[in-house]
Structures are given as C-alpha cells and as structure tokens.
Scaffold this active site. Structure first.
Site, short mmCIF file in Angstrom:
data_model
loop_
_atom_site.label_atom_id
_atom_site.label_comp_id
_atom_site.label_asym_id
_atom_site.label_seq_id
_atom_site.Cartn_x
_atom_site.Cartn_y
_atom_site.Cartn_z
N LYS A 100 -16.10 15.66 10.95
CA LYS A 100 -17.08 15.65 12.03
C LYS A 100 -17.19 17.06 12.60
CE LYS A 100 -19.01 12.75 15.59
NZ LYS A 100 -18.90 11.48 16.32
N THR A 114 0.85 -1.19 0.00
CA THR A 114 0.00 0.00 0.00
C THR A 114 0.89 1.24 0.00
OG1 THR A 114 -0.07 0.13 2.41
CG2 THR A 114 -1.75 -1.22 1.35
N GLU A 152 -5.82 -4.50 -1.22
CA GLU A 152 -6.15 -5.74 -0.53
C GLU A 152 -7.20 -6.58 -1.26
OE1 GLU A 152 -5.04 -2.61 2.60
OE2 GLU A 152 -6.14 -2.69 0.70
N TRP A 173 -21.67 14.30 10.79
CA TRP A 173 -20.72 13.93 9.75
C TRP A 173 -20.97 14.71 8.46
CZ3 TRP A 173 -16.61 11.55 11.30
CH2 TRP A 173 -16.66 10.62 12.35
#
Length: 540
Positions: free
Chosen positions: A435, A182, A327, A440
């Site tokens: 937030k 990654t 992944e 949110w």
C-alpha cells in the site's frame, strides 16, 4: 439411493483388485530404486496396519510421518486411515520449535521416519510428550544406530505383520483420515483435518477432464512433497484410478526430474513455480525427451507468463495453473481454456492461462471488499472466499478458527479478482500487498513481469516501509548465470516502465545470488522484508 460410505479403503482395495500388476517406482536414495506392484503395495499396507495395531495404535490415534516421496510413505497413506487412525504428514523442514509444537499438538502416538531425517527428531525427542514408538524407514537390513527409544525397523516390523489384515469396515465417511499443518509464516502452525469423505471427493475431482484428468493410463510423478497437503492429493487419486506412480525420494534436482520423465515416460507431474523455473534452465542446457508429458501442473504460487509461454511454445509441454491451500485439500481452481476460447490470439490465451482458473465442480467462490461482495468484473479486487465439498470448516483445536471460518465460508487471505468468465486472478496475499500513498500495488504482477525478462531467473517483490508513502516496492532479483554483471537495475526498470504506472515501479532493484524459500519452495518474503527494513531512507 444406497447410503455407501466414502472411505479410503475402497481406493486401495480397488488398486489391489483391478491393477495388481501396475507399478509404483520409488527412489529411496541415489543408488536405490524400488519397483513394486499394487498387489505388493496392498500386502505391505495391510502388514503395516497390523503392526501399528500391535504397537497400540487405536481408532482415532494420530500417526505422524516424516518422509520423502517414496513407497513406504505411500503405504502409510492407506495403512493408517484404513485401520481407523489418522495420518499426520509432517513437514520435516520446519524449525525445531514448530516440529515439537505440531507433533505435541496433534498428539502423535507413533512416528514413521525416513532414515536421513532421524537426526532431526533425535534433537527434539525429549520434548515430545505423546510419542510412544519410532519406526525408521530404511533400506538397510539392520536398524540404524539411534538414540530414539523405542525404535523399530520398518521392514523388520512388516515381516511380522499380517499381509491379509482386514481393513476397518465400519469407518464413517466423516471420520478423520488425515491431517496437515500450515507452514505458518507468522505464529504457530495451524492444523487442518481431512475426512475420508473429503479426500474421496477431492480424488474424484482430480479425475475430471477439466481439472487434472488423472486416469489409469497416466504415469504420475508429483514433485510436490508428500508431506505437503497430501502431495496435492495425487497419490490418493493415482492409487484409486490405477495409475503408475513415480516417487523421487530425497534430494530432487531439475536434472533428476528430467531424467525420470524421460526414462519412465511420465505423463503428468506437479510442483511449485521455482521447481519449473529450475527444470526450464535444465532443458535449456541439456537435451531430454519430454514428449510423454501431457500435463505439467503448477501451483503454490502464481507462475510468470514467460514461464508458461516457454514451456508451451518452446518445448510443447502443456503447462497448467492450479491453485489451492492446505485448508482446501488443496484443489480449488484449474486454469484451462473453455471450448469457445480456442479462436483467441496466442497472447489472449496466455492471459487466461496465467490466471489461477475457475473453481472446480463442487466448490463455490466469491470475493468481498470493505463494502461487501465485490463485482466479478475482472477489475474489482477483494478477499477470496470459498466453500464446498472438501473445504475445512475449522482448524484443529485452535481458537484462530473464528478468524478464517465465518458464516459457512473459508476466508483464504488471498486478494483476487474474478472476471465475467469466472476466471480467478490472484493479486496477492493480504500480507504481501503493497500500500503506497493509499493505493494498492500487486507484488505478484511485478514479479511475473520481471521473470518474463530473458535475463531473470527468479524475482520477489516486497513492501519496504517508506517515510512518505507508507510502503514502497523493492525487487530482489536473481539473474541467470549468462547475464550476471551484464544487466543493470536501470535495464530492468526500463523494461518494466511500459507495463506499469510510474508509481508501481520498484524504488530499488537488489541483485542476489539466491532468494530465500519456504520448505515447499515458495519465496520467503517475510525474510526479505526483515532484511530490507530501513532500506529506504528519508532522503529517498
């Protein structure tokens, strides 16, 4: 049923047997374009396997590549795993520290390096603890001058190789074939290992009509780098199915992409949104014949609705959202309309196409929130979990595995909603959600709305600490050249107001010459967040 092992050897052998005359077009420099057939690629691949064996590469050893999209890299895609070793594609755009870490952590034995990347490895060569040989991939007849030792010329080695080298015929399908790390926005990169079985099944999925439908009749040109999650698996599937491949090499520009689509009659291509934003600008400024394209895949980040709409309506190019991660090998979802949705209005269809799509056959998904599994009603959001035939089950020699792989599921770190039809819409990465006052805010939704404005070239929205509200959104915007100094912060805020609640609107709109990007073209929000710390003062 026969217990036939699923291995990469069947892919290259099928291309050799049934498609020996099909082409791989490879641009290795602005002045050099190679045209090789699968028959030639097959012989060169076998020669590479044999010379790696002579250099001491054994079954299970890792061989690293630092290379662009070109034919020698494609040969390594098969030469390494088909001799029982493991192909480790390395992102050469990473920092020196991360390069050293992943080469040493993977314990690469040999490195295959494009000539223009050699200086990057020369800088860190003394820190590499496991590499025993460097092979330089160059068009020159002699080995370029280098401080790497021992160094070999790729082409000179191939001359000494065995073009009839027999691939390993007793590979277990669960043995590792490849690995990729990654890009790591925080901490050290994490290694993901791909088995032969996983790559084969992933390639089969790429051939499904409801995913990418790759077939022998295609001319595939991945813009996504071959060092990034196997160029989304396209080179593997293209070779197996006998598709013509076009590999653009280094220094790819929107102009180059358009020229090759036109000249090679490319039918399918794939890249991240920033690539297609640049290509759209090129199409607006110059004329190209793009009529051969049946599919333009966009992945890596959410594409703005305006981008999808312009490609489809203005240029007649089928623009399709896909989604995945390192992944997940990486294909996870594809956004295509169901047969019963053809009667929807254009706007309703666009809403669906702007989502990341449905999980492809072979995978299962769900979302969970703090209370447990969230409803699939398109409204409730939670972290996206996935499991299936080509999903990793751990990170390579990394204690962080237990954070992301639990109870048979991979926790993606992406926040999403899933509607009643099964379409997934990414709301944000967990680290990119804003937030504010306990509520949110999705940076992705704000970005997509901004990039639908005719004046906006690129936009990234990040969370900035606020003394009262905890965090507030701040937008960083790059305007199109023709709109520089003609569009203001108030203009863009007025444009956003009808689309969002007042408390969603960015507290500031910062105009930049360009946005920082990751090595694969995604917006580098971490850098923007760092730059904007303290931007919102207590008096705000």
């Amino acid at each position: 049923m026969m217990n036939t092992q699923l291995t990469l050897t069947q892919m290259i052998e099928r291309a050799e047997r049934y498609f020996p005359k099909k082409e791989v077009v490879s641009r290795t420099s602005p002045s050099k374009i190679h045209r090789l057939t699968y028959a030639q690629i097959g012989k060169r691949t076998r020669s590479l396997s044999s010379v790696l064996e002579k250099l001491g590469v054994k079954r299970g050893d890792r061989v690293g590549t630092l290379a662009w999209n070109q034919h020698r890299h494609l040969e390594a895609y098969f030469a390494v795993p088909c001799m029982g070793a493991v192909l480790h594609t390395i992102n050469m755009r990473l920092s020196d520290d991360h390069l050293v870490y992943i080469i040493n952590h993977a314990e690469d034995k040999v490195l295959l390096i494009d000539e223009d990347i050699v200086p990057i490895i020369e800088k860190v060569k003394d820190q590499l603890s496991t590499v025993t040989a460097f092979i330089i991939m160059t068009d020159k007849e002699t080995l370029p001058e280098t401080s790497l030792e021992p160094a070999y010329s790729y082409e000179a080695l191939l001359v000494t190789g065995d073009e009839n080298y027999p691939f390993c015929n007793d590979i277990d399908e669960n043995e590792p074939a490849g690995m990729c790390y990654t890009s790591a926005t925080t901490g050290k990169p994490k290694g993901v290992v791909y088995s032969h079985r996983g790559i084969v099944l992933h390639s089969l999925a790429l051939g499904l009509a409801d995913t990418k439908g790759i077939s022998e009749s295609d001319v595939n040109m991945p813009i996504v780098p071959m060092f990034h999650v196997n160029a989304w698996g396209i080179p593997f599937a293209s070779t197996w199915f006998g598709s013509k491949q076009v590999l653009l090499g280094p220094n790819v520009t929107p102009k180059l992409i358009c020229e090759f689509i036109e000249s090679e009659k490319v039918t399918a291509t794939a890249g991240v949104p920033t690539i297609w934003i640049g290509v759209l600008k090129e199409l607006e400024e110059n004329t190209y014949d793009m009529s051969s394209l049946r599919l333009m895949i966009c992945g890596g980040a959410a594409a703005p609705k305006g981008l999808i709409k312009q490609y489809r309506e203005k240029y007649g190019i089928p623009f399709v959202h896909a989604y995945g991660l390192t992944e997940t090998t990486p294909l996870l979802t594809v956004s295509k309309l169901k047969s019963g949705q053809s009667d929807l209005t254009e706007e309703e269809q666009l809403e669906i196409r702007a989502k990341q799509g449905m999980a492809v056959p072979g995978l299962e998904v769900k979302i969970i929130n703090e209370k447990g599994e969230a409803a699939h009603d398109g409204k409730e959001i939670g972290e996206l979990l996935v499991r299936g035939l080509w999903i990793a089950d751990s990170y390579y020699k990394d204690d962080r595995s237990k954070e992301s792989f639990r109870d048979g599921w991979f926790y993606t770190g992406d926040i999403a909603a899933i509607d009643e039809e099964g379409y997934i819409k990414l709301v944000d990465r967990t680290k990119d959600l804003i937030k504010s006052g306990g509520e949110w805010i999705s940076s992705v939704d704000l970005e997509n709305a901004l990039m639908a404005h005719e004046a906006v070239f690129e936009a990234a929205v990040v969370a900035v600490p606020h003394p009262k509200w905890q965090e507030r959104p701040v937008a960083c915007v790059v305007l199109k050249d023709s709109y520089r100094n003609a569009v203001t912060k108030d203009d863009l805020l007025s444009y956003l107001k009808p689309q969002f609640a007042k408390w969603w609107l960015p507290d500031d709109m910062i105009f930049l010459e360009e946005l920082p990007k990751t090595s694969v073209g995604k917006f580098l929000k971490r850098e923007l967040r760092e730059q904007l710390k303290g931007h919102l003062k207590p008096s705000v």
